[in-house]
Scaffold this active site. Structure first.
Site, PDB file in Angstrom:
ATOM      1  N   HIS A   1      -2.832 -47.687 -45.335  1.00 12.48           N
ATOM      2  CA  HIS A   1      -3.581 -48.946 -45.250  1.00 12.48           C
ATOM      3  C   HIS A   1      -2.697 -50.051 -44.666  1.00 12.48           C
ATOM      4  CE1 HIS A   1      -7.150 -47.687 -47.395  1.00 12.48           C
ATOM      5  NE2 HIS A   1      -6.481 -47.340 -48.465  1.00 12.48           N
TER       6      HIS A   1
ATOM      7  N   GLU B   1      -9.498 -45.537 -45.215  1.00 12.03           N
ATOM      8  CA  GLU B   1      -9.124 -44.587 -46.265  1.00 12.03           C
ATOM      9  C   GLU B   1      -8.550 -43.302 -45.684  1.00 12.03           C
ATOM     10  OE1 GLU B   1      -8.862 -45.442 -49.194  1.00 12.03           O
ATOM     11  OE2 GLU B   1      -9.911 -47.344 -48.975  1.00 12.03           O
TER      12      GLU B   1
ATOM     13  N   TYR C   1     -14.914 -43.243 -48.878  1.00 11.00           N
ATOM     14  CA  TYR C   1     -14.089 -42.113 -49.319  1.00 11.00           C
ATOM     15  C   TYR C   1     -14.683 -40.784 -48.858  1.00 11.00           C
ATOM     16  CZ  TYR C   1     -12.088 -45.783 -52.168  1.00 11.00           C
ATOM     17  OH  TYR C   1     -11.503 -46.955 -52.581  1.00 11.00           O
TER      18      TYR C   1
ATOM     19  N   ALA D   1      -4.648 -48.402 -57.685  1.00  8.62           N
ATOM     20  CA  ALA D   1      -3.788 -48.552 -56.505  1.00  8.62           C
ATOM     21  C   ALA D   1      -4.516 -49.259 -55.371  1.00  8.62           C
ATOM     22  CB  ALA D   1      -3.319 -47.179 -56.032  1.00  8.62           C
TER      23      ALA D   1
HETATM   24 ZN   LIG Z   1      -7.279 -46.226 -49.968  1.00 10.97          ZN
END
Ligand SMILES: [Zn+2]
Length: 608
Positions: A383, A407, A517, A350
């Site tokens: 995003h 993120e 992340y 994704a």
């Molecule tokens: Zn992302």
């Protein structure tokens, strides 16, 4: 589970230009050019124009390749990606001529961002730059087209195996897929080693010791301080993670038997419901409280109400609209890829794109109709809305305040997918009372808290690899040492000498740094708390949804539209009132669960 990539520029970035290293500018003692502030500004204007112009076809080519992996698209993508990174690298080196010019803070910031903007720096030797681009494209292609074949005619894609590992409770099958997928990365190792070597040449030409330093220099603080800051944050979370690990291991051991899951060792990595053991929400049914918990089953609700892929996306868009954001453009629905095509290879991973850096927003997903994917869609749209919010900034400021912010935004929104929200949009009838919260919190913790040490260790591994601190023979050993140290998980079978298990994780062959992340998992709870306060919520943090709050939407947008025009600490302050990252919000969010876990673990020996 949060595995997304923002593809703004091609994911290649940094240095080039023979004979014009940063130190050379002052070596021409006799005729030293005198540059002015106006020269610096004119230079940056030219950089902005040239890179913006080339970025567009490069982004189209990258999209074409990601949604149709074939030989020709690979050629075009690699060519334009290389052109872009070489152009960037040349300008990055050229920026050094303004090192001694007394420019204003804004101009200095842009020059610094130009210098550190690439992730992989092509060296000045054109042959090496071209080779670097080809390697990048090949690695991405190997990952995207990778599959495991049980027999000549029976093959499984990553999506198929992931789906099976999410629900299977058959250790033999999970082990087969776990091992099978890791065969895909074995042939990557050789060109990965070559990539590291060439990229480090490029980083040196830019004035960095290596690519590792380049990666750690992007955080508005000294590169050597940044890992310490991450350690500090991890220290805030570690006790909670160890409680979660202890409970999960004990329940898995109960379920599979102590011979498969020993109670004093790391957890075998194939049993956690995820190909990389990075998030554990899929084994909720094994570790859930004995007392019946009413946790909304979003997957079931989506099926019952005939949600297809488009309807899931529209519902996620509706969330952002409720905060006061403008609707997505029609082209978003015309050009996005929502489903895995039947007739070609694609990268299903994704991602969210703004192809022209104006309004050509798109997502690329192979959506599965599950509650988990419903969250991922919210994440991807986060995003897109961020990209749109900063689109009017100068090119060098179009981006995430620090890599974690991008993120974090979508995940922040997804934290508001509470039972209250699900009821408001008609997906469930009744909001379970607070006695069910442990179930909900455990599910979130299995996804997000279990993820945090994984989010930390991927780049701990890469920083050492990219700095040349370890040899290629040690790559896989170090990987498993870190997995054990931070996550308390272990490879279920001995790894062969040629294994390259890090390559079985998208971000390694794709060269996307991973610290984003880790940071995102800290930041999202801070953002969530700030937005809930602004929305005037009086609920406990884990029950708060900002759905429908225009005030929260406005506050969020104020931070988003800054892009990276200011140090991230200022963006942070704009929304939260504090310049510091702080994991204590996580402790507050999960407080009832921590208490429950400690009680479960009373008679257990924790640790590994
Ligand atoms: Zn992302």
């Amino acid at each position: 589970m949060n595995t997304t990539k923002r593809l703004l520029l091609a994911s290649i970035v940094i240095a080039l230009c023979a004979g014009c290293s940063p130190n050379n500018a002052s070596s021409t003692a006799t005729i030293k050019a005198v540059y002015t502030v106006d020269d610096a500004k004119a230079f940056l204007q030219k950089v902005d124009t040239d890179i913006t112009r080339l970025n567009k076809p490069a982004a189209h080519a990258a999209w074409a390749y990601a949604t149709n992996i074939n030989y020709d698209n690979a050629q075009v993508d690699a060519y334009l990606g290389e052109q872009l990174s070489v152009m960037w690298a040349n300008y990055a080196v050229e920026a050094a001529k303004f090192n001694d010019v007394n420019v204003d803070a804004d101009t200095r910031r842009k020059l610094n961002l130009l210098k550190s903007g690439l992730e992989i720096a092509p060296p000045s030797d054109p042959a090496k730059a071209e080779r670097l681009a080809t390697i990048g494209s090949n690695l991405a292609g190997m990952y995207g087209a990778g599959k495991y074949c049980r027999t000549e005619s029976e093959c499984f894609s990553l999506v198929e195996m992931s789906a099976e590992m999410a629900v299977s409770r058959d250790p033999a099958l999970m082990l087969e897929f776990w091992e099978g997928w890791r065969k895909v990365s074995v042939p990557m190792k050789e060109i990965f080693i070559e990539q590291v070597s060439i990229a480090n040449e490029g980083a040196k030409e830019l004035g960095y010791a290596n690519t590792s330093e380049l990666w750690r220099t992007k955080y508005d603080m000294p590169a050597q301080e940044f890992p310490k800051e991450l350690d500090r944050l991890w220290g805030q979370i570690q006790p909670f993670y160890e409680s979660l690990h202890c409970h999960v291991r004990a329940e898995l051991s109960d379920y599979y038997g102590e011979d498969i899951v020993p109670l004093d060792k790391p957890i075998p990595a194939h049993l956690l419901g995820n190909m990389w053991a990075q998030s554990w929400g899929n084994i909720y049914d094994i570790v859930k409280p004995q007392q019946e918990m009413n946790v909304p089953d979003v997957t079931k609700a989506l099926a019952e109400q005939d949600y297809d892929e488009i309807k899931m996306v529209k519902q996620a868009e509706n969330f952002f609209s409720s905060l006061g954001f403008d609707p997505l453009p029609d082209t978003f629905y015309e050009r996005s890829m929502f489903q895995k095509p039947q007739d070609r290879e694609v990268q299903c991973h994704a991602s969210a794109w703004n192809v022209d850096e104006k309004d050509d927003l798109r997502i690329k997903m192979c959506i599965q109709k599950t509650g988990e994917e419903f969250n991922v869609i919210h994440h991807e749209l986060g995003h897109n809305y961020y990209q749109r919010a900063y689109k009017d900034q100068p090119m060098l400021y179009r981006g995430s305040a620090n890599s974690g912010f991008h993120e974090a935004i979508g995940d922040t929104i997804a934290l508001s997918i509470t039972p209250t929200y699900l009821q408001q949009i008609g997906l469930i009838d009744q909001i379970p009372d607070e006695s069910n919260d442990i179930g909900m919190l455990l599910k979130v913790a299995l996804d997000k808290i279990a993820f945090i040490p994984f989010g930390l260790l991927v780049d701990q591994w890469r920083w050492q690899v990219l700095a040349g601190d370890i040899t290629p023979e040690q790559y896989n050993t170090l990987w498993w040492q870190l997995r054990e140290k931070y996550q308390g998980v272990a490879a279920p079978v001995a790894r062969s000498i040629d294994a390259f298990d890090p390559g079985a994780k998208y971000h390694v062959p794709a060269n996307v740094s991973y610290t984003r992340y880790f940071l995102a998992h800290i930041l999202q709870f801070q953002f969530h708390k700030a937005l809930c306060d602004i929305a005037g919520s009086e609920e406990a943090l884990h029950r708060c949804s900002i759905y429908g709050s225009k005030k929260a939407g406005e506050a969020l947008n104020n931070m988003l539209e800054m892009g990276k025009s200011r140090p991230w600490q200022e963006a942070m302050t704009t929304l939260t009132g504090s310049p510091n990252m702080d994991a204590s919000t996580i402790q507050a969010y999960f407080a009832p669960l921590k208490e429950w876990l400690d009680k479960q673990n009373e008679e257990r020996n924790c640790g590994w």
